[in-house]
Scaffold this motif. Structure first.
Motif, short mmCIF file in Angstrom:
data_model
loop_
_atom_site.label_atom_id
_atom_site.label_comp_id
_atom_site.label_asym_id
_atom_site.label_seq_id
_atom_site.Cartn_x
_atom_site.Cartn_y
_atom_site.Cartn_z
N GLY A 32 56.58 40.39 49.43
CA GLY A 32 57.98 40.12 49.15
C GLY A 32 58.24 38.66 48.85
O GLY A 32 58.96 38.32 47.91
N VAL A 33 57.62 37.79 49.62
CA VAL A 33 57.79 36.34 49.39
C VAL A 33 57.22 35.95 48.04
O VAL A 33 57.83 35.19 47.29
N GLN A 34 56.04 36.46 47.71
CA GLN A 34 55.38 36.11 46.45
C GLN A 34 56.15 36.65 45.24
O GLN A 34 56.15 36.03 44.18
N LEU A 35 56.79 37.81 45.38
CA LEU A 35 57.50 38.43 44.26
C LEU A 35 58.94 37.95 44.11
O LEU A 35 59.58 38.22 43.10
N GLN A 36 59.48 37.24 45.11
CA GLN A 36 60.88 36.84 45.07
C GLN A 36 61.26 36.03 43.83
O GLN A 36 62.32 36.26 43.26
N PRO A 37 60.43 35.07 43.37
CA PRO A 37 60.80 34.35 42.14
C PRO A 37 60.94 35.27 40.93
O PRO A 37 61.82 35.07 40.09
N LEU A 38 60.12 36.31 40.86
CA LEU A 38 60.24 37.27 39.77
C LEU A 38 61.55 38.06 39.87
O LEU A 38 62.24 38.26 38.87
N VAL A 39 61.90 38.47 41.06
CA VAL A 39 63.15 39.20 41.28
C VAL A 39 64.34 38.32 40.94
O VAL A 39 65.29 38.76 40.27
N ASP A 40 64.30 37.07 41.36
CA ASP A 40 65.40 36.14 41.06
C ASP A 40 65.57 35.94 39.56
O ASP A 40 66.69 35.93 39.04
N ALA A 41 64.45 35.80 38.84
CA ALA A 41 64.51 35.63 37.39
C ALA A 41 65.06 36.88 36.72
O ALA A 41 65.87 36.81 35.79
N LEU A 42 64.64 38.05 37.19
CA LEU A 42 65.13 39.31 36.63
C LEU A 42 66.63 39.45 36.87
O LEU A 42 67.38 39.83 35.97
N LYS A 43 67.08 39.10 38.07
CA LYS A 43 68.51 39.20 38.39
C LYS A 43 69.33 38.25 37.51
O LYS A 43 70.39 38.63 37.00
N ARG A 44 68.84 37.03 37.31
CA ARG A 44 69.54 36.08 36.43
C ARG A 44 69.64 36.65 35.01
O ARG A 44 70.69 36.56 34.37
N GLU A 45 68.57 37.25 34.53
CA GLU A 45 68.56 37.83 33.19
C GLU A 45 69.54 39.00 33.11
O GLU A 45 70.28 39.14 32.13
N MET A 46 69.58 39.82 34.15
CA MET A 46 70.50 40.96 34.16
C MET A 46 71.95 40.51 34.15
O MET A 46 72.80 41.14 33.52
N LEU A 47 72.26 39.43 34.85
CA LEU A 47 73.63 38.94 34.93
C LEU A 47 74.15 38.41 33.61
O LEU A 47 75.35 38.18 33.46
N GLU A 48 73.27 38.24 32.63
CA GLU A 48 73.69 37.82 31.30
C GLU A 48 74.29 38.99 30.50
O GLU A 48 74.99 38.77 29.52
N ASP A 49 73.98 40.23 30.90
CA ASP A 49 74.53 41.40 30.20
C ASP A 49 76.03 41.48 30.38
O ASP A 49 76.58 41.03 31.38
N ARG A 50 76.70 42.07 29.41
CA ARG A 50 78.16 42.21 29.49
C ARG A 50 78.57 43.30 30.47
O ARG A 50 79.66 43.25 31.04
N VAL A 51 77.73 44.32 30.63
CA VAL A 51 78.04 45.43 31.53
C VAL A 51 76.86 45.62 32.48
O VAL A 51 75.71 45.63 32.06
N LEU A 52 77.18 45.80 33.75
CA LEU A 52 76.16 46.00 34.77
C LEU A 52 76.69 47.03 35.76
O LEU A 52 77.83 46.95 36.20
N HIS A 53 75.87 48.00 36.10
CA HIS A 53 76.26 48.97 37.12
C HIS A 53 75.87 48.40 38.48
O HIS A 53 74.82 47.78 38.63
N ALA A 54 76.70 48.66 39.48
CA ALA A 54 76.41 48.19 40.84
C ALA A 54 76.78 49.28 41.83
O ALA A 54 77.69 50.07 41.60
N ASP A 55 76.05 49.33 42.92
CA ASP A 55 76.33 50.30 43.98
C ASP A 55 76.12 49.63 45.32
O ASP A 55 75.17 48.88 45.52
N GLU A 56 77.03 49.92 46.23
CA GLU A 56 76.95 49.39 47.60
C GLU A 56 76.70 50.56 48.53
O GLU A 56 77.45 51.53 48.53
N THR A 57 75.63 50.47 49.31
CA THR A 57 75.32 51.52 50.27
C THR A 57 75.29 50.91 51.67
O THR A 57 74.46 50.03 51.94
#
Length: 97
Positions: A32-57
């Motif tokens: 998890g620690v090693q993959l966190q930079p990849l997840v952060d980069a993916l999340k930043r890229e996703m936030l550039e989209d105009r539409v994003l689905h989100a769910d809270e559980t």
């Protein structure tokens, strides 16, 4: 496929390989620690989209020390089928704040 660590520990034990659950948990945490930079980069890229689905559980989270649970949240963010990027990111928060 999700398989809890206590089951994996038992499976390895039946195969004659003694891997303590604490070691398995450490490996998961290190990944998890090693993959966190990849997840952060993916999340930043996703936030550039105009539409994003989100769910809270809401999930019950055990409070250390007192044996009681409180409400925590698992968030999932997903791009749409019209996006060039097909991705899902999961995020855990112990409160809505």
């Amino acid at each position: 496929d999700h398989l809890p660590l206590y089951r994996q520990e038992a499976i390895f034990g039946r195969a004659g390989v003694a891997i303590p659950r604490s070691t398995l948990a450490s490996w998961v945490g290190q990944c998890g620690v090693q993959l966190q930079p990849l997840v952060d980069a993916l999340k930043r890229e996703m936030l550039e989209d105009r539409v994003l689905h989100a769910d809270e559980t809401p999930v019950a989270m055990l409070k250390p020390g007192n044996g009681k649970t409180h409400r925590a949240y698992l968030w999932s963010y997903c791009t749409t089928s019209y996006s060039a990027l097909r991705a899902v990111v999961f995020d855990f928060a112990d409160s809505r704040g």
